[in-house]
Design an enzyme around this catalytic site. Sequence first.
Site, short mmCIF file in Angstrom:
data_model
loop_
_atom_site.label_atom_id
_atom_site.label_comp_id
_atom_site.label_asym_id
_atom_site.label_seq_id
_atom_site.Cartn_x
_atom_site.Cartn_y
_atom_site.Cartn_z
N GLY A 132 41.11 77.95 -2.40
CA GLY A 132 40.98 78.08 -1.00
C GLY A 132 40.31 76.89 -0.34
N GLU B 269 40.65 60.89 -10.84
CA GLU B 269 39.19 61.08 -10.96
C GLU B 269 38.85 60.09 -12.03
OE1 GLU B 269 39.29 65.31 -12.10
OE2 GLU B 269 40.10 65.74 -10.53
#
Length: 155
Positions: free
Chosen positions: A17, A51
């Site tokens: 989420g 990343e």
Amino acid sequence: MDARINVFRIDDPSLIGKNVSSEIRNAIEHCKISIPILSENFASSHWCLDELAQIVECKKTKGQEMLPIFYKVKPSDVKDLLNSFGGNMRQQKKLFKRSKYKQWKQVLKEVGSSKGWESGKIANGHEGVLVKQIVKKVLRLLMNPQTHDRPITIH
């Protein structure tokens, strides 16, 4: 000493989420020490490659520490895109723009040329010894007054 250590794994249920990309980018941006763990399948993930590119950029522009771990891969596999690590990276070439692939390739070359830990060379691959060495290094860095107030990010 209260060390704030953030570990990011894409399958972490606490990230459900949330905007994972912005959470990780923010953590990388605000940390002092990043510990990227480069494994055989690392280059098969565009998330990991992005990343790592950000970690390398923060190392250059902000002086952040980067402590790479070459987990069951050789630094030369990373630097020169050899063996299955290189094969995974070549799959990215088919999926992403040439400029993005070129950026990742340069980042991997830099990281593969960096001083880090090669898991297979530490006590015949004994991971407990490797972890102890990493902890010692991180603690030394944290004892430095300039680093103890910023978190560590492990990818």
